[in-house]
Design an enzyme around this catalytic site. Structure first.
Site, PDB file in Angstrom:
ATOM      1  N   CYS A  75       0.754  -0.841   0.226  1.00 17.37           N
ATOM      2  CA  CYS A  75      -0.108  -0.134  -0.012  1.00 17.37           C
ATOM      3  C   CYS A  75       0.908   1.451   0.430  1.00 17.37           C
ATOM      4  O   CYS A  75       1.675   1.280   0.706  1.00 17.37           O
ATOM      5  CB  CYS A  75      -0.506  -0.101   0.883  1.00 17.37           C
ATOM      6  N   CYS A  81      -1.151   5.877   7.185  1.00 19.87           N
ATOM      7  CA  CYS A  81      -2.024   5.518   7.858  1.00 19.87           C
ATOM      8  C   CYS A  81      -2.267   4.501   8.690  1.00 19.87           C
ATOM      9  O   CYS A  81      -3.409   5.146   9.455  1.00 19.87           O
ATOM     10  CB  CYS A  81      -2.914   4.585   6.475  1.00 19.87           C
ATOM     11  N   CYS A  84      -2.927  -1.104   9.099  1.00 17.76           N
ATOM     12  CA  CYS A  84      -1.959  -1.637   8.442  1.00 17.76           C
ATOM     13  C   CYS A  84      -0.671  -1.472   9.772  1.00 17.76           C
ATOM     14  O   CYS A  84      -0.688  -0.928   9.715  1.00 17.76           O
ATOM     15  CB  CYS A  84      -2.198  -2.291   7.613  1.00 17.76           C
ATOM     16  N   GLN A 288     -19.650  -9.923  11.044  1.00 18.30           N
ATOM     17  CA  GLN A 288     -17.708  -9.753  10.770  1.00 18.30           C
ATOM     18  C   GLN A 288     -17.440  -9.620   9.635  1.00 18.30           C
ATOM     19  O   GLN A 288     -17.721  -8.884   8.679  1.00 18.30           O
ATOM     20  CB  GLN A 288     -17.786 -10.987  10.549  1.00 18.30           C
ATOM     21  N   TYR A 317     -22.595 -13.494  23.676  1.00 17.25           N
ATOM     22  CA  TYR A 317     -22.307 -11.839  22.660  1.00 17.25           C
ATOM     23  C   TYR A 317     -23.272 -13.158  21.126  1.00 17.25           C
ATOM     24  O   TYR A 317     -22.169 -12.745  20.327  1.00 17.25           O
ATOM     25  CB  TYR A 317     -21.378 -11.820  22.952  1.00 17.25           C
ATOM     26  N   GLU A 338     -27.210 -11.453  22.748  1.00 17.71           N
ATOM     27  CA  GLU A 338     -27.102 -10.553  22.711  1.00 17.71           C
ATOM     28  C   GLU A 338     -27.668  -9.210  23.231  1.00 17.71           C
ATOM     29  O   GLU A 338     -28.947  -9.163  23.093  1.00 17.71           O
ATOM     30  CB  GLU A 338     -27.513 -10.351  21.134  1.00 17.71           C
ATOM     31  N   ASP A 384     -18.226 -15.621  21.692  1.00 18.22           N
ATOM     32  CA  ASP A 384     -18.121 -14.474  20.724  1.00 18.22           C
ATOM     33  C   ASP A 384     -18.219 -12.683  21.884  1.00 18.22           C
ATOM     34  O   ASP A 384     -18.463 -12.602  21.400  1.00 18.22           O
ATOM     35  CB  ASP A 384     -18.239 -14.698  19.675  1.00 18.22           C
ATOM     36  N   CYS A 411     -11.177 -12.008  20.694  1.00 16.44           N
ATOM     37  CA  CYS A 411     -10.020 -10.910  19.423  1.00 16.44           C
ATOM     38  C   CYS A 411      -9.309 -10.605  20.039  1.00 16.44           C
ATOM     39  O   CYS A 411      -8.555  -9.304  19.795  1.00 16.44           O
ATOM     40  CB  CYS A 411     -11.209  -9.786  18.788  1.00 16.44           C
TER      41      CYS A 411
HETATM   42  C1  LIG Z   1     -17.335  -9.581  18.924  1.00 11.61           C
HETATM   43  S1  LIG Z   1     -19.115  -9.390  18.194  1.00 11.61           S
HETATM   44  C2  LIG Z   1     -19.440 -11.256  17.867  1.00 11.61           C
HETATM   45  C3  LIG Z   1     -20.531 -11.444  17.454  1.00 11.61           C
HETATM   46  C4  LIG Z   1     -21.359 -12.325  16.946  1.00 11.61           C
HETATM   47  N1  LIG Z   1     -20.695 -13.776  17.175  1.00 11.61           N
HETATM   48  C5  LIG Z   1     -20.779 -12.946  15.326  1.00 11.61           C
HETATM   49  O1  LIG Z   1     -19.810 -13.674  14.755  1.00 11.61           O
HETATM   50  O2  LIG Z   1     -21.235 -11.800  14.404  1.00 11.61           O
HETATM   51  C6  LIG Z   1     -19.996  -9.482  20.380  1.00 11.61           C
HETATM   52  C7  LIG Z   1     -21.790  -8.969  20.055  1.00 11.61           C
HETATM   53  O3  LIG Z   1     -21.158  -9.055  21.314  1.00 11.61           O
HETATM   54  C8  LIG Z   1     -22.463  -8.085  21.795  1.00 11.61           C
HETATM   55  N2  LIG Z   1     -21.825  -7.874  24.189  1.00 11.61           N
HETATM   56  C9  LIG Z   1     -21.368  -6.531  23.399  1.00 11.61           C
HETATM   57  N3  LIG Z   1     -21.533  -7.071  25.536  1.00 11.61           N
HETATM   58  C10 LIG Z   1     -22.670  -7.586  25.446  1.00 11.61           C
HETATM   59  C11 LIG Z   1     -23.312  -8.725  26.805  1.00 11.61           C
HETATM   60  N4  LIG Z   1     -22.958  -7.538  27.467  1.00 11.61           N
HETATM   61  N5  LIG Z   1     -23.983  -8.503  26.615  1.00 11.61           N
HETATM   62  C12 LIG Z   1     -24.939  -9.070  25.340  1.00 11.61           C
HETATM   63  N6  LIG Z   1     -23.820  -9.122  24.715  1.00 11.61           N
HETATM   64  C13 LIG Z   1     -23.387  -7.799  24.577  1.00 11.61           C
HETATM   65  C14 LIG Z   1     -21.787  -6.880  21.176  1.00 11.61           C
HETATM   66  O4  LIG Z   1     -23.543  -5.597  20.161  1.00 11.61           O
HETATM   67  C15 LIG Z   1     -21.614  -7.460  19.584  1.00 11.61           C
HETATM   68  O5  LIG Z   1     -23.014  -7.888  18.984  1.00 11.61           O
END
Ligand SMILES: C[S@@+](CC[C@H](N)C(=O)[O-])C[C@H]1O[C@@H](n2cnc3c(N)ncnc32)[C@H](O)[C@@H]1O
Length: 453
Positions: A75, A81, A84, A288, A317, A338, A384, A411
């Site tokens: 890039c 930037c 990355c 994602q 999550y 969620e 997640d 992550c």
């Molecule tokens: C990393 S994302 C994962 C989403 C999903 N597993 C995917 O692959 O698309 C984390 C999610 O957790 C939700 N979140 C964050 N804190 C939370 C909480 N305390 N209770 C419930 N959901 C939560 C966020 O809104 C987000 O949608």
């Protein structure tokens, strides 16, 4: 401290390892020196730019002994930037390095011995360029033109981005088209010093399966011209099917969306298809960023889960509940938890449009919902969480509830390792698998399978 290095001091150091943000780490009198764009085993000349209690920061002046893994970044604005961090390293080596970051975090935080054999090689992303399906970029009006870009780290200098090799090609194409239209219509980027203009950010999201595009304008204040532009975009380009505008005058907040979010042209959502399931994506619903790797990740969950038709599973999550959708055909029931309304709404629309009806959506905070539903006989919980990890309350719940199997998608290696330290009191780690969701950045996604000891 004796022999303290003054700001501006130049010195030669050998880089020992890579840090969590992709920077090279050398040492002076056992105090770390963080050097952006330097690689392990390189001998480099650096200039000290900051002195903190436990580390220095330094600029790379010259490479005296070059790593054989060093490559030319692809890039043209890579060094300015900040989007990355690892384009100067051969792709295969970035994969090895991401595994190394997980090993470092586990060694630092997990007291129980974790065999290195359990930590698998990082799963590569294919493709590893033009993979990003959404961009949220700030604007500036400069020399009679609107430009889009990224702020140079720790500065207010906007580095113009014209053709980002990480974003999907159509996203680049439509940024250019939209900026041209804004210039023509005299719609200006917001400038906080002169208080002129209206547009703060433009978010473009693209669904890979349908090639549909959603554009969201984040405005400082109402601008009727944006509504006209939105209608034009939907009429003129078949790919752009959904345009929103958000009024957000809170310059300190890092959130884009406010209650003042409206559809101005086209449909409410764009449709993505994964595993034969149609997902409805509204602008503020989580999805994602690397669509192909998301499919790899969700299939990994299926492989690790070894689900049975009698299983009760929790997808905690869940976002718009893609994991629940992948798992549903293999099990009796899935509960998806969620907290964000937009994601729950998208998840509901997805369930309505598709065949798997054995999914229950539970809106709320994971800790509260898990405690409320503590009598559900759970077999597997898939987590997640955001970068903050599970934290004390969720790990305490797990140690009490003791579901047979946990699949933890993370992550953030540090919070993952801290949570694993607690969970290994009752669980055995069966495998740890890094997945490259964000090639050429320092981010790494990890999937961990744990079962009861
Ligand atoms: C990393 S994302 C994962 C989403 C999903 N597993 C995917 O692959 O698309 C984390 C999610 O957790 C939700 N979140 C964050 N804190 C939370 C909480 N305390 N209770 C419930 N959901 C939560 C966020 O809104 C987000 O949608």
């Amino acid at each position: 401290m004796e022999n303290k290095l003054p700001i501006g001091q130049r010195l030669t150091t050998e880089i020992q390892k890579i840090g969590i943000n992709g920077e090279g780490i050398g040492y002076y009198n056992r105090k770390a020196i963080f050097v952006d764009f330097a690689l392990p085993k390189e001998e480099v000349e650096v200039e000290i730019t900051a002195d903190f209690d436990t580390y220095y920061k330094a600029n790379l002046v010259q490479i005296i002994k070059k790593s054989p893994s060093r490559v030319e970044p692809f890039c043209p604005v890579y060094h300015e930037c900040g989007g990355c961090q690892l384009q100067h390293l051969a792709y295969d080596e970035t994969l090895a390095l991401k595994r190394e970051l997980i090993i470092q975090a586990i060694r630092r935080y997990v007291k129980t011995k974790v065999s290195l054999d359990l930590i698998k090689p990082t799963i590569a992303s294919n493709p590893n360029t033009h993979y990003r399906n959404k961009a949220s970029l700030p604007l500036q009006y400069k020399f009679g033109k609107n430009i889009i870009g990224m702020y140079k780290p720790n500065s207010n200098h906007l580095v113009e981005i014209k053709d980002c090799p990480i974003q999907e090609q159509d996203i680049n194409k439509f940024y250019t088209l939209i900026l041209n239209q804004m210039d023509k219509r005299k719609i200006l980027a917001y400038n906080n010093t002169s208080k002129t203009g209206t547009v703060r950010f433009i978010i473009i999201r693209r669904a890979e399966a349908t090639a549909q595009i959603q554009v969201t304008f984040i405005l400082y204040k109402e601008d009727p011209e944006i509504v006209e532009l939105g209608k034009y975009l939907v009429e003129k380009f078949k790919e752009i099917v959904s345009v929103y505008r958000v009024i957000n005058d809170d310059l300190k907040s890092r959130e884009f969306f406010t209650k003042n979010t409206n559809l101005i042209a086209g449909t409410e959502a764009i449709n993505e298809v994964l595993n034969d399931v149609v997902f409805s994506l509204k602008p503020d619903a989580f999805f994602q960023l690397n669509t192909k790797q998301a499919d790899v990740l969700y299939n990994k969950v299926i492989e690790l889960g070894q689900f049975k038709p009698t299983d009760i599973v929790i997808d905690a999550y869940s976002g718009i509940a893609p994991i629940a959708q992948y798992v549903a055909p293999h099990v009796k029931r899935v509960y998806a938890i969620e907290s964000v309304e937009a994601s729950i709404q998208s998840a509901k629309d997805t369930i309505i449009q598709n065949t798997h009806k054995n999914i229950d959506l539970l809106k709320g905070d994971v800790v509260e919902v898990l405690n409320k539903k503590k009598d559900i006989p759970v077999d597997v919980i898939v987590f997640d969480p955001p970068r903050t990890g599970l934290g004390e309350k969720v790990t305490a719940f797990l140690l009490k509830k003791k579901p047979k199997k946990i699949i933890y998608i993370s992550c953030n290696p540090s919070t993952l390792a801290k949570d694993l330290d607690v969970l290994t009191q009752a669980y055995t780690i069966k495998s740890i698998e890094p997945i490259d969701m964000f090639p050429f950045t320092s981010h790494v996604e990890t999937v961990v399978l744990m079962s009861m000891v």
